[in-house]
Design a protein around this motif. Structure first.
Motif, short mmCIF file in Angstrom:
data_model
loop_
_atom_site.label_atom_id
_atom_site.label_comp_id
_atom_site.label_asym_id
_atom_site.label_seq_id
_atom_site.Cartn_x
_atom_site.Cartn_y
_atom_site.Cartn_z
N ASN A 60 0.96 -1.17 0.17
CA ASN A 60 -0.22 0.08 0.13
C ASN A 60 0.95 1.23 -0.34
N LYS A 64 -3.05 6.40 3.41
CA LYS A 64 -4.52 5.75 3.46
C LYS A 64 -4.69 4.78 3.91
N GLU A 65 -5.18 3.75 5.14
CA GLU A 65 -5.43 2.38 5.21
C GLU A 65 -6.44 2.27 4.06
N SER A 67 -8.93 -1.37 2.99
CA SER A 67 -9.93 -2.31 3.62
C SER A 67 -9.82 -3.01 2.24
N GLU A 132 -7.74 -7.60 7.48
CA GLU A 132 -7.33 -7.14 7.75
C GLU A 132 -7.17 -5.61 7.51
N VAL A 133 -7.29 -4.87 7.66
CA VAL A 133 -6.72 -3.04 7.08
C VAL A 133 -5.34 -3.54 7.02
N LEU A 134 -5.06 -2.53 5.78
CA LEU A 134 -3.18 -2.70 5.39
C LEU A 134 -3.02 -1.06 5.68
N PRO A 135 -2.51 -0.86 6.28
CA PRO A 135 -1.59 0.46 6.82
C PRO A 135 -1.27 1.34 5.33
#
Length: 185
Positions: A60, A64-65, A67, A132-135
């Motif tokens: 990423n 932004k995170e 999802s 899970e959210v990817l930072p």
């Protein structure tokens, strides 16, 4: 008609340079790889059917995170149900000189972190919900298992009975920038 054969001696005798151009004193910075693809493809040449496993390592690079990840599935532009075709109707005969034969792709499962992921294929856009959210600067590995059919058509992906072309048939991650995902049909 006299044909002259060019040899290395002819080039030297003509006074042409035989030296390679100088290497620049500074080399460019290496390009950071943000997405890495590895695919295993089994082709049945008789039926033009493919059984595929594609591993995508995605980083990423946004601020932004994330999802979900969106992929372009360009082969679906040539499916029977595509609402936006990559050709104008008047040229359809040029793409299908042997009669209409449409591409197909079917995703059997998509996984990450050992979990089955939810996904939705809409035309040429595949949306995958991450477990899970990817930072920002975070990476994840996604594995797609799918079957595809290469139709008899003259295009980037297609066949004519003598050969096959596989341009743009593998799903690829869409561009993500300040305006969001670019997975337009």
């Amino acid at each position: 008609m006299k044909v002259q054969q060019t040899t290395w001696a002819n080039v030297q005798d003509a006074g042409l340079s035989t030296q390679a151009p100088p290497i620049p004193s500074s080399t460019p910075e290496p390009v950071e790889v943000l997405t890495d693809y590895t695919a295993t493809i089994i082709l049945n040449p008789t039926t033009r059917e493919l059984t595929c496993s594609e591993k995508i390592v995605y980083t990423n690079n946004s601020d932004k995170e994330v999802s979900e990840i969106k992929l372009n599935v360009f082969i679906n532009a040539f499916s029977a149900s595509a609402t936006k075709k990559p050709y104008v109707p008047e040229d359809e005969q040029l793409f299908f000189p042997l009669g209409k034969d449409y591409a197909r792709i079917h995703f059997s499962d998509i996984t990450a972190l050992g979990q089955m992921l939810e996904f939705k294929l809409t035309e040429t856009s595949l949306s995958i919900t991450l477990p899970e959210v990817l930072p920002p600067q975070g990476s994840t590995e996604i594995t797609l298992s799918f079957n595809a059919y290469i139709p008899l058509m003259t295009a980037r992906t297609g066949a004519d009975g003598r050969g096959m072309w596989f341009g743009a048939f593998l799903p690829t991650v869409a561009v993500l920038d300040k305006d969001g995902w670019h997975d337009e049909q």
